[in-house]
Design a protein around this motif. Sequence first.
Motif, PDB file in Angstrom:
ATOM      1  N   GLY A  13       4.127  -9.891  10.154  1.00 17.60           N
ATOM      2  CA  GLY A  13       4.145 -11.058   9.279  1.00 17.60           C
ATOM      3  C   GLY A  13       2.857 -11.863   9.333  1.00 17.60           C
ATOM      4  N   ARG A  14       1.837 -11.315   9.987  1.00 19.88           N
ATOM      5  CA  ARG A  14       0.538 -12.013  10.103  1.00 19.88           C
ATOM      6  C   ARG A  14      -0.435 -11.502   9.048  1.00 19.88           C
ATOM      7  N   ASP A  15      -1.363 -12.384   8.673  1.00 24.54           N
ATOM      8  CA  ASP A  15      -2.391 -11.955   7.724  1.00 24.54           C
ATOM      9  C   ASP A  15      -3.445 -11.131   8.451  1.00 24.54           C
ATOM     10  N   LYS A  16      -3.856 -10.056   7.795  1.00 24.43           N
ATOM     11  CA  LYS A  16      -4.916  -9.197   8.319  1.00 24.43           C
ATOM     12  C   LYS A  16      -6.274  -9.655   7.786  1.00 24.43           C
ATOM     13  N   LEU A  17      -6.274 -10.113   6.529  1.00 26.13           N
ATOM     14  CA  LEU A  17      -7.509 -10.507   5.861  1.00 26.13           C
ATOM     15  C   LEU A  17      -7.156 -11.447   4.720  1.00 26.13           C
ATOM     16  N   SER A  18      -7.913 -12.524   4.582  1.00 21.63           N
ATOM     17  CA  SER A  18      -7.703 -13.491   3.511  1.00 21.63           C
ATOM     18  C   SER A  18      -9.062 -13.801   2.897  1.00 21.63           C
ATOM     19  N   PHE A  19      -9.147 -13.768   1.563  1.00 19.70           N
ATOM     20  CA  PHE A  19     -10.441 -14.005   0.919  1.00 19.70           C
ATOM     21  C   PHE A  19     -10.255 -14.543  -0.493  1.00 19.70           C
ATOM     22  N   ARG A  20     -11.311 -15.225  -0.971  1.00 22.60           N
ATOM     23  CA  ARG A  20     -11.330 -15.689  -2.365  1.00 22.60           C
ATOM     24  C   ARG A  20     -11.479 -14.476  -3.266  1.00 22.60           C
ATOM     25  N   SER A  21     -10.717 -14.466  -4.336  1.00 21.27           N
ATOM     26  CA  SER A  21     -10.657 -13.313  -5.225  1.00 21.27           C
ATOM     27  C   SER A  21     -11.894 -13.142  -6.103  1.00 21.27           C
ATOM     28  N   GLY A  22     -12.663 -14.209  -6.269  1.00 19.68           N
ATOM     29  CA  GLY A  22     -13.786 -14.165  -7.198  1.00 19.68           C
ATOM     30  C   GLY A  22     -13.382 -14.576  -8.606  1.00 19.68           C
ATOM     31  N   ASN A  55       0.858  -1.178   0.000  1.00 18.91           N
ATOM     32  CA  ASN A  55       0.000   0.000   0.000  1.00 18.91           C
ATOM     33  C   ASN A  55       0.899   1.235   0.000  1.00 18.91           C
ATOM     34  N   ALA A  56       0.302   2.421  -0.124  1.00 17.21           N
ATOM     35  CA  ALA A  56       1.079   3.661  -0.198  1.00 17.21           C
ATOM     36  C   ALA A  56       1.896   3.895   1.066  1.00 17.21           C
ATOM     37  N   GLY A  57       1.394   3.486   2.217  1.00 23.50           N
ATOM     38  CA  GLY A  57       2.103   3.667   3.478  1.00 23.50           C
ATOM     39  C   GLY A  57       3.211   2.661   3.714  1.00 23.50           C
ATOM     40  N   GLY A  58       3.239   1.578   2.941  1.00 21.51           N
ATOM     41  CA  GLY A  58       4.281   0.570   3.062  1.00 21.51           C
ATOM     42  C   GLY A  58       4.131  -0.370   4.242  1.00 21.51           C
ATOM     43  N   ASP A  59       2.970  -0.357   4.906  1.00 21.18           N
ATOM     44  CA  ASP A  59       2.796  -1.231   6.068  1.00 21.18           C
ATOM     45  C   ASP A  59       1.894  -2.430   5.788  1.00 21.18           C
ATOM     46  N   ILE A  60       1.200  -2.429   4.664  1.00 19.09           N
ATOM     47  CA  ILE A  60       0.332  -3.555   4.288  1.00 19.09           C
ATOM     48  C   ILE A  60       0.781  -4.079   2.930  1.00 19.09           C
ATOM     49  N   LEU A  61       0.910  -5.386   2.840  1.00 16.67           N
ATOM     50  CA  LEU A  61       1.304  -6.060   1.610  1.00 16.67           C
ATOM     51  C   LEU A  61       0.111  -6.875   1.131  1.00 16.67           C
ATOM     52  N   VAL A  62      -0.207  -6.802  -0.152  1.00 16.47           N
ATOM     53  CA  VAL A  62      -1.266  -7.631  -0.721  1.00 16.47           C
ATOM     54  C   VAL A  62      -0.606  -8.671  -1.626  1.00 16.47           C
ATOM     55  N   SER A  63      -1.090  -9.923  -1.531  1.00 19.68           N
ATOM     56  CA  SER A  63      -0.564 -10.995  -2.375  1.00 19.68           C
ATOM     57  C   SER A  63      -1.715 -11.704  -3.070  1.00 19.68           C
ATOM     58  N   GLY A  64      -1.434 -12.212  -4.262  1.00 17.81           N
ATOM     59  CA  GLY A  64      -2.403 -12.998  -5.025  1.00 17.81           C
ATOM     60  C   GLY A  64      -1.728 -14.260  -5.523  1.00 17.81           C
ATOM     61  N   SER A  65      -2.516 -15.341  -5.685  1.00 13.98           N
ATOM     62  CA  SER A  65      -1.901 -16.647  -5.894  1.00 13.98           C
ATOM     63  C   SER A  65      -2.703 -17.537  -6.832  1.00 13.98           C
ATOM     64  N   ASP A  66      -2.073 -18.658  -7.197  1.00  8.66           N
ATOM     65  CA  ASP A  66      -2.749 -19.705  -7.964  1.00  8.66           C
ATOM     66  C   ASP A  66      -3.884 -20.337  -7.174  1.00  8.66           C
ATOM     67  N   ASP A  67      -3.899 -20.167  -5.846  1.00  4.85           N
ATOM     68  CA  ASP A  67      -4.980 -20.729  -5.031  1.00  4.85           C
ATOM     69  C   ASP A  67      -6.247 -19.864  -5.080  1.00  4.85           C
ATOM     70  N   LEU A  68      -6.234 -18.821  -5.934  1.00  6.83           N
ATOM     71  CA  LEU A  68      -7.365 -17.915  -6.181  1.00  6.83           C
ATOM     72  C   LEU A  68      -7.667 -16.995  -4.997  1.00  6.83           C
ATOM     73  N   ARG A  69      -6.775 -16.940  -4.025  1.00  4.70           N
ATOM     74  CA  ARG A  69      -6.977 -16.116  -2.831  1.00  4.70           C
ATOM     75  C   ARG A  69      -6.143 -14.846  -2.907  1.00  4.70           C
ATOM     76  N   VAL A  70      -6.641 -13.832  -2.222  1.00  6.45           N
ATOM     77  CA  VAL A  70      -5.920 -12.581  -2.010  1.00  6.45           C
ATOM     78  C   VAL A  70      -5.743 -12.453  -0.504  1.00  6.45           C
ATOM     79  N   ILE A  71      -4.547 -12.083  -0.092  1.00  5.60           N
ATOM     80  CA  ILE A  71      -4.261 -11.946   1.342  1.00  5.60           C
ATOM     81  C   ILE A  71      -3.648 -10.576   1.600  1.00  5.60           C
ATOM     82  N   LEU A  72      -4.156  -9.904   2.624  1.00  9.43           N
ATOM     83  CA  LEU A  72      -3.561  -8.660   3.104  1.00  9.43           C
ATOM     84  C   LEU A  72      -2.712  -9.011   4.315  1.00  9.43           C
ATOM     85  N   TRP A  73      -1.458  -8.586   4.300  1.00  9.54           N
ATOM     86  CA  TRP A  73      -0.495  -8.922   5.342  1.00  9.54           C
ATOM     87  C   TRP A  73      -0.090  -7.685   6.123  1.00  9.54           C
ATOM     88  N   ASP A  74       0.042  -7.836   7.422  1.00  3.30           N
ATOM     89  CA  ASP A  74       0.659  -6.815   8.255  1.00  3.30           C
ATOM     90  C   ASP A  74       2.166  -7.033   8.127  1.00  3.30           C
TER      91      ASP A  74
END
Length: 114
Positions: free
Chosen positions: A46-55, A23-42
Motif C-alpha cells: 500500500g506504499r507509493d513506489k514513485l510519485s511524479f508530476r505528469s507534465g 501492470n501486467a503482473g498485478g503487483d503495481i498500480l498506477v493512479s492519475g489525479s486532478d492534482d496532475l500527479r501520477v503515482i506508482l503503488w506497491d
Amino acid sequence: MSRLEIHKKLEKHDGCVNTLSFNAGGDILVSGSDDLRVILWDWETGRDKLSFRSGHDNNVFQANFMPFSDDRTIITCAADGEVNKIKCNKKNSLFLCRIPPFLCVCGLVIVKKA
C-alpha cells in the motif's frame, strides 16, 4: 449479495483520482489525479513506489503501463488534450515525452497529420 470491504487505503493524491490501472503482473498500480500527479503503488504494502508530476496542465484522466515495457513506460492522457509518454529507468529517473501526432479530445484520440 456480499458487500465489498476496503482492502487498503492508498492516500497521497491531493485531488480526485480519475484513473487506476494495474501492470501486467498485478503487483503495481498506477493512479492519475486532478492534482496532475501520477503515482506508482506497491499493491501488497500500500506504499507509493514513485510519485511524479505528469507534465500535463490539467486533470489526468488516463494512465496505463505500456505492454512489453518492463513496467518502465506509462502513457497518460489529460483534460489538456495531450498524450504523454513517461519512461522511467531502473534508478527511477524520468523522461517525459509529449507525443506530437496525437490529440486527446473528450475521450477520443485524433491523429494529426504532420
